[in-house]
Design an enzyme around this catalytic site. Sequence first.
Site, short mmCIF file in Angstrom:
data_model
loop_
_atom_site.label_atom_id
_atom_site.label_comp_id
_atom_site.label_asym_id
_atom_site.label_seq_id
_atom_site.Cartn_x
_atom_site.Cartn_y
_atom_site.Cartn_z
N CYS A 39 0.83 -1.20 0.00
CA CYS A 39 0.00 0.00 0.00
C CYS A 39 0.87 1.25 0.00
O CYS A 39 1.99 1.25 0.50
CB CYS A 39 -0.91 -0.01 1.23
SG CYS A 39 -2.13 1.34 1.26
N ASP A 41 0.37 3.71 1.78
CA ASP A 41 0.33 4.25 3.14
C ASP A 41 1.74 4.48 3.67
O ASP A 41 2.59 3.58 3.64
CB ASP A 41 -0.42 3.25 4.04
CG ASP A 41 -0.81 3.84 5.38
OD1 ASP A 41 0.09 4.29 6.12
OD2 ASP A 41 -2.02 3.83 5.71
N ARG A 43 2.88 4.55 6.53
CA ARG A 43 3.25 3.75 7.68
C ARG A 43 3.75 2.36 7.31
O ARG A 43 4.23 1.61 8.18
CB ARG A 43 2.04 3.62 8.63
CG ARG A 43 1.51 4.95 9.13
CD ARG A 43 0.15 4.77 9.79
NE ARG A 43 -0.87 4.36 8.82
CZ ARG A 43 -2.14 4.10 9.13
NH1 ARG A 43 -2.54 4.20 10.40
NH2 ARG A 43 -3.00 3.75 8.19
N HIS A 101 -2.50 -4.25 5.03
CA HIS A 101 -2.11 -3.82 6.37
C HIS A 101 -3.32 -3.37 7.18
O HIS A 101 -4.38 -3.03 6.62
CB HIS A 101 -1.09 -2.69 6.30
CG HIS A 101 -1.64 -1.40 5.75
ND1 HIS A 101 -2.15 -0.41 6.54
CD2 HIS A 101 -1.76 -0.96 4.47
CE1 HIS A 101 -2.56 0.60 5.79
NE2 HIS A 101 -2.33 0.29 4.53
N CYS A 104 -6.14 0.15 6.99
CA CYS A 104 -5.97 0.63 5.62
C CYS A 104 -7.10 1.60 5.27
O CYS A 104 -8.28 1.26 5.38
CB CYS A 104 -5.97 -0.55 4.65
SG CYS A 104 -5.82 -0.08 2.91
#
Length: 203
Positions: A39, A41, A43, A101, A104
């Site tokens: 992803c 993302d 993080r 994850h 999400c």
Amino acid sequence: MHHLTAGVTRFQRDVFPAKAPLFDRLAHAHRPATLFIGCSDARVVPELITQSEPGELFVIRTAGNLVPAHTPGAGGGDGVAASIEYAVAVLAVTDVIVCGHSACGAMTALAEGHDLAGTPQVADWLRHANPDRARRTADGSDRVGALVRSNVADQLANLATHPSVARALARHALTLHGWVYDIGSGAVTALDAATGRPIALPA
């Protein structure tokens, strides 16, 4: 921006000299063994999670770790498809990981039915997921988590429709893996590529 430019300075002063032989090799060779599709993302950092060195992972990051299925006859311009083809057909990676994850944002939007009218490009991209999975899940208390897990299985299925991947799978030259990363605990759970059910993480 200051902390980023300061980071570049530290990299050039401390990190690069310590790994000079590695970077010298990488300047002349690019042979990653694994394609990691994760992803976007911030993080979720593939190299940090897997403790990989530069050059070990070929990484594709998309919102929701989505992999559009191959569309026969479609025109060019699909960066995800092109990157997959390059990794498999040219770099000859032997493993592909699709990693979802916890928490999400893409899966949360689908599972909770968020209004995406203000972000039409996001809404269009999320059509590559299967929001009906969230509605069918038996555990309503973990609807997002259930969709995160099932989405990994769905994206592995989409991945297998790409001709380069299908050919490599037929030759037994490629193995597909599904993972889910939990941000809060650091745990990584492997999923069966066909069923999406948790399995032991390969040693």
